[in-house]
Design an enzyme around this catalytic site. Sequence first.
Site, mmCIF file in Angstrom:
data_model
loop_
_atom_site.group_PDB
_atom_site.id
_atom_site.type_symbol
_atom_site.label_atom_id
_atom_site.label_comp_id
_atom_site.label_asym_id
_atom_site.label_seq_id
_atom_site.Cartn_x
_atom_site.Cartn_y
_atom_site.Cartn_z
ATOM 1 N N HIS A 1 17.209 31.195 6.273
ATOM 2 C CA HIS A 1 18.660 31.119 6.506
ATOM 3 C C HIS A 1 18.932 29.672 6.896
ATOM 4 O O HIS A 1 17.992 28.898 7.071
ATOM 5 C CB HIS A 1 19.090 32.090 7.615
ATOM 6 C CG HIS A 1 18.526 31.725 8.951
ATOM 7 N ND1 HIS A 1 17.236 32.021 9.318
ATOM 8 C CD2 HIS A 1 19.053 31.025 9.987
ATOM 9 C CE1 HIS A 1 17.005 31.554 10.529
ATOM 10 N NE2 HIS A 1 18.076 30.938 10.957
ATOM 11 N N HIS B 1 21.424 26.254 8.728
ATOM 12 C CA HIS B 1 22.284 25.771 9.821
ATOM 13 C C HIS B 1 22.887 24.419 9.478
ATOM 14 O O HIS B 1 22.334 23.665 8.678
ATOM 15 C CB HIS B 1 21.481 25.593 11.115
ATOM 16 C CG HIS B 1 20.920 26.855 11.666
ATOM 17 N ND1 HIS B 1 21.691 27.834 12.243
ATOM 18 C CD2 HIS B 1 19.642 27.311 11.723
ATOM 19 C CE1 HIS B 1 20.914 28.831 12.642
ATOM 20 N NE2 HIS B 1 19.669 28.551 12.329
ATOM 21 N N HIS C 1 15.750 27.326 7.216
ATOM 22 C CA HIS C 1 14.439 27.494 7.848
ATOM 23 C C HIS C 1 14.125 28.974 8.017
ATOM 24 O O HIS C 1 14.989 29.834 7.866
ATOM 25 C CB HIS C 1 14.331 26.732 9.186
ATOM 26 C CG HIS C 1 15.125 27.308 10.324
ATOM 27 N ND1 HIS C 1 14.910 26.953 11.632
ATOM 28 C CD2 HIS C 1 16.139 28.222 10.353
ATOM 29 C CE1 HIS C 1 15.746 27.603 12.413
ATOM 30 N NE2 HIS C 1 16.488 28.370 11.674
ATOM 31 N N GLU D 1 21.407 23.361 17.101
ATOM 32 C CA GLU D 1 21.106 24.219 15.953
ATOM 33 C C GLU D 1 22.397 24.916 15.505
ATOM 34 O O GLU D 1 22.665 25.051 14.322
ATOM 35 C CB GLU D 1 20.052 25.252 16.363
ATOM 36 C CG GLU D 1 19.539 26.099 15.221
ATOM 37 C CD GLU D 1 18.550 27.128 15.719
ATOM 38 O OE1 GLU D 1 17.378 27.046 15.351
ATOM 39 O OE2 GLU D 1 18.951 28.015 16.513
ATOM 40 N N ASP E 1 17.790 16.748 5.047
ATOM 41 C CA ASP E 1 19.111 17.201 4.613
ATOM 42 C C ASP E 1 19.030 17.977 3.295
ATOM 43 O O ASP E 1 18.409 17.531 2.330
ATOM 44 C CB ASP E 1 20.052 15.996 4.452
ATOM 45 C CG ASP E 1 21.494 16.434 4.284
ATOM 46 O OD1 ASP E 1 21.872 17.495 4.831
ATOM 47 O OD2 ASP E 1 22.246 15.712 3.605
ATOM 48 N N HIS E 2 19.651 19.153 3.284
ATOM 49 C CA HIS E 2 19.669 20.038 2.105
ATOM 50 C C HIS E 2 18.271 20.437 1.654
ATOM 51 O O HIS E 2 17.981 20.491 0.463
ATOM 52 C CB HIS E 2 20.482 19.408 0.961
ATOM 53 C CG HIS E 2 21.963 19.459 1.226
ATOM 54 N ND1 HIS E 2 22.586 18.645 2.145
ATOM 55 C CD2 HIS E 2 22.938 20.256 0.722
ATOM 56 C CE1 HIS E 2 23.874 18.921 2.187
ATOM 57 N NE2 HIS E 2 24.116 19.908 1.338
ATOM 58 N N CYS F 1 16.069 35.990 12.088
ATOM 59 C CA CYS F 1 15.626 34.612 11.794
ATOM 60 C C CYS F 1 14.254 34.608 11.118
ATOM 61 O O CYS F 1 13.778 33.567 10.666
ATOM 62 C CB CYS F 1 15.557 33.774 13.064
ATOM 63 S SG CYS F 1 17.135 33.666 13.901
HETATM 64 ZN ZN LIG Z 1 17.984 29.582 12.431
#
Ligand SMILES: [Zn+2]
Length: 269
Positions: free
Chosen positions: A175, A177, A150, A258, A215-216, A169
């Site tokens: 980047h 998580h 995100h 997160e 997801d992914h 961020c």
């Molecule tokens: Zn983040």
Amino acid sequence: MLYLTRILDFSATHSYTIPAWTTNKNKQVFGPCSNQNGHGHDYKLEVVVKGPLIGETGIVMNTVDIKQKVNQFLKSELDGKFLNKENDYFKDHIPTTENIVNYLWNAVENMFDDCTLHRIRLHENHYLFAEKEDNSMTRLTRQYHFCAAHRLHSDHLSDEENIRLFGKCNNPHGHGHNYFVDVTVHGEPDPTTGMIIDLGEMDHIVNTTVIDKFDHKHLNLDTDEFRDLNPTGEVMAMVIFNMLASKIPNLYKIGLWETDKNYFEYLGN
Ligand SMILES: [Zn+2]
Ligand SMILES: [Zn+2]
């Protein structure tokens, strides 16, 4: 008011079997848990009491007393047992996590003289726990997981303001998580099945509604939900709650991890 937690543990065998049902029907409703020979868990139990300080002692209650009293009960009724066969209550009640929590609440509620029981939380494993708190309904929390990228960025702020607020961020390339989603439902356990919700059905709803979508993926670029929304932890918890609310009528809360250090909760309106 002060709150105090003591953690205890026990292991037990259980089977989700209704004797009046056929093997097939038990399997259909309870899946692998219907194995009549049982399977087991190392349960982790959190006992939370509340009360004022006692005189000049500086304590609400001696945690050793909680340990001794609750452990005495656990040892005689649950620890090391096949619950369906060796505990009278669970001869007639399916030993689901929800039913065990209610059973423990009733057993522990009047155990202490100087303070009040606030919460019983029972972890069946690291991704499933049930709890009861004061006069609340029983709650069941199941944890799900997805990985996603995100970028934190608000279109309502200037580039400089975005960098100042979101720092690294705000990296234009994003980047990622390992997200963990705690889905909590509440209700009273069904008198026959002992369940607040059919876990297989809940897994299917959460996986198809949320996990498969995120997801992914890059949340900002690959999902409709965050094309125009800033995917902060707060916003993500709200979005996931709203995605599930119409499909899970007894949804109580979404908790979003997160990272190990950043956790967000949304309980709806
Ligand atoms: Zn983040
Ligand atoms: Zn089990």
